[in-house]
Structure formats: structure tokens, C-alpha cells
Scaffold this motif. Structure first.
Motif, short mmCIF file in Angstrom:
data_model
loop_
_atom_site.label_atom_id
_atom_site.label_comp_id
_atom_site.label_asym_id
_atom_site.label_seq_id
_atom_site.Cartn_x
_atom_site.Cartn_y
_atom_site.Cartn_z
N ARG A 122 0.98 -1.21 -0.17
CA ARG A 122 -0.15 -0.07 -0.07
C ARG A 122 0.62 1.25 -0.11
NH1 ARG A 122 -5.13 -0.41 -0.34
NH2 ARG A 122 -6.26 -2.16 0.48
N THR A 123 1.72 1.47 0.80
CA THR A 123 2.73 2.61 0.93
C THR A 123 3.31 2.81 -0.54
OG1 THR A 123 3.19 1.95 3.30
CG2 THR A 123 4.51 3.79 2.29
N PHE A 124 4.00 1.65 -1.03
CA PHE A 124 4.51 1.86 -2.43
C PHE A 124 3.89 2.29 -3.25
CE2 PHE A 124 5.87 -0.11 -6.36
CZ PHE A 124 6.91 0.32 -6.55
N GLY A 140 0.93 4.12 -2.98
CA GLY A 140 0.86 5.59 -2.39
C GLY A 140 1.67 6.43 -2.97
N LYS A 141 3.09 5.83 -3.14
CA LYS A 141 4.10 6.78 -3.71
C LYS A 141 4.31 6.76 -5.20
CE LYS A 141 7.10 6.31 0.28
NZ LYS A 141 8.28 5.39 1.01
N ASN A 142 3.50 5.57 -5.70
CA ASN A 142 3.55 5.47 -7.02
C ASN A 142 2.31 4.86 -7.72
OD1 ASN A 142 6.79 5.04 -7.50
ND2 ASN A 142 6.30 3.80 -5.76
N PRO A 143 1.38 6.03 -7.86
CA PRO A 143 -0.18 5.50 -7.92
C PRO A 143 -0.42 5.04 -9.15
CG PRO A 143 0.24 8.29 -7.62
CD PRO A 143 1.73 7.22 -7.43
N HIS A 150 8.18 -3.48 -8.28
CA HIS A 150 8.32 -3.76 -6.84
C HIS A 150 9.39 -4.69 -6.36
CE1 HIS A 150 6.44 -5.22 -3.08
NE2 HIS A 150 6.19 -3.92 -2.85
#
Ligand SMILES: CC[C@@H](C(=O)O)C(=O)SCCNC(=O)CCNC(=O)[C@H](O)C(C)(C)COP(=O)(O)OP(=O)(O)OC[C@H]1O[C@@H](n2cnc3c(N)ncnc32)[C@H](O)[C@@H]1OP(=O)(O)O
Ligand SMILES: [Co+2]
Length: 134
Positions: free
Chosen positions: A66-68, A70-73, A78
Motif C-alpha cells: 500500500r505505501t509503495f 501511495g508513492k507510485n499511484p 516492486h
């Protein structure tokens, strides 16, 4: 220690849309979606001649991607998954060398029913690495 590249994973915000693009536009062979609640993701595998691409969509509020996203919408690469012959030996050797093994350090069963572990991206040139025992 390292064997073949098992898969390269791409985190995506919309698995249905990403799968359709790979299948219908790029002509790739794609698997059915597979929910992996113990990993907090739903996955689709794209089968290529020499390796696989794993599309990942978050599953659940605690999903590790989720955080990833959030930074890469729009999504992004990955992790890369390397095969190893003995995951416990690889883990112990890497820990000895100072690399951080994520989670509790115990392998979980991954999408292929084989033991997997993750290594911190900050210890490997900014790349999240998964090890899969084959
Ligand atoms: C389907 C099962 C299995 C399979 O069989 O194939 C899978 O592939 S499951 C895939 C999903 N599971 C995981 O990713 C598990 C391991 N990941 C984690 O534990 C976490 O995602 C993480 C790597 C510890 C990051 O957690 P997060 O909450 O995002 O922490 P931060 O945002 O604080 O990140 C710290 C730092 O690291 C950078 N980062 C995070 N993710 C990546 C990444 N994928 N690639 C490169 N760098 C990454 C992040 O940007 C932070 O850097 P700074 O901003 O410079 O601090
Ligand atoms: Co993976």
C-alpha cells in the motif's frame, strides 16, 4: 547462492485493468487472479518464455504494497525474485553479511507453494528482493 530469476513483480492499482492490457494488448498468457491473504496481495502471473511477471494488487488494509502504491499511484516495479536451492542457508548467510531479512525471518509459502523470504531494499541497491526455494 542465486539461481534463475523466478519472477519480476509489478505493483498495480487495478489488477483487472493491468491484466487486460497484458492479455489483450500485449498478447501475453495470463493466469487467473489468486488471492494471497497471508501476503496481503492478489496476484496474476504472466508467463513468458524465460521468466514470469507477477502483477500485484493490495489485499486488505495491512497490505505491504500500500505505501509503495501511495508513492507510485500508477504502479511500478516492486521486487525481483531469485531462486535459491536452500532458503534457510541463504537467509543465514545473508544475515551474517548484515542484510535485513523482513518479517520474522521465517519463510512463508509463496504463490507457487514454495518457501519465500524478502530482503530489505535499502540493503540491495534500492531493490526489494524475494528469495524462493526451488
Ligand atoms: C504473492 C506472494 C509472494 C510471491 O510468492 O511472489 C509475493 O511476492 S508477496 C509481495 C508483497 N510482499 C512484500 O512486499 C513483503 C516484503 N515487503 C515489506 O515488508 C515492505 O513492503 C517493505 C519493503 C519493508 C517496505 O514497507 P513500507 O511500509 O513500504 O516501508 P517504507 O515506505 O518505510 O519503506 C522503507 C524504504 O524502502 C523503500 N521501499 C519500499 N518498498 C520498496 C520497493 N518495493 N522497492 C524499492 N524500495 C522500496 C521506501 O521507498 C523507503 O525508502 P525511503 O523513502 O528512502 O525511506
Ligand atoms: Co513475488
Amino acid at each position: 547462492m542465486l539461481g534463475r530469476v523466478n519472477h519480476i513483480a509489478i505493483a498495480v492499482p487495478d489488477l483487472g485493468s493491468a491484466t487486460a492490457t497484458y492479455r489483450d494488448v500485449l498478447g501475453a498468457k495470463v493466469s487467473q487472479p489468486q488471492a494471497m491473504p497471508q501476503h496481503g496481495v492478489t496476484v496474476v502471473f504472466i508467463e513468458l518464455d524465460n521468466t514470469k511477471v507477477e502483477l500485484l494488487e493490495p489485499l486488505g488494509e495491512e497490505s505491504p504494497i500500500r505505501t509503495f502504491l501511495g508513492k507510485n499511484p500508477s504502479g511500478g516495479m516492486h521486487h525481483i525474485c531469485y531462486e535459491v536451492a536452500d532458503i534457510a542457508a541463504a537467509r543465514d548467510q545473508l544475515k551474517q553479511a548484515g542484510l535485513r531479512v523482513l518479517g520474522d525471518g521465517e519463510p512463508k509459502l509463496g504463490a507457487h507453494g514454495k518457501p519465500v523470504l524478502f530482503l530489505h531494499p535499502k540493503d540491495l541497491a534500492g531493490t526489494l528482493v524475494e528469495l524462493e526455494e526451488v
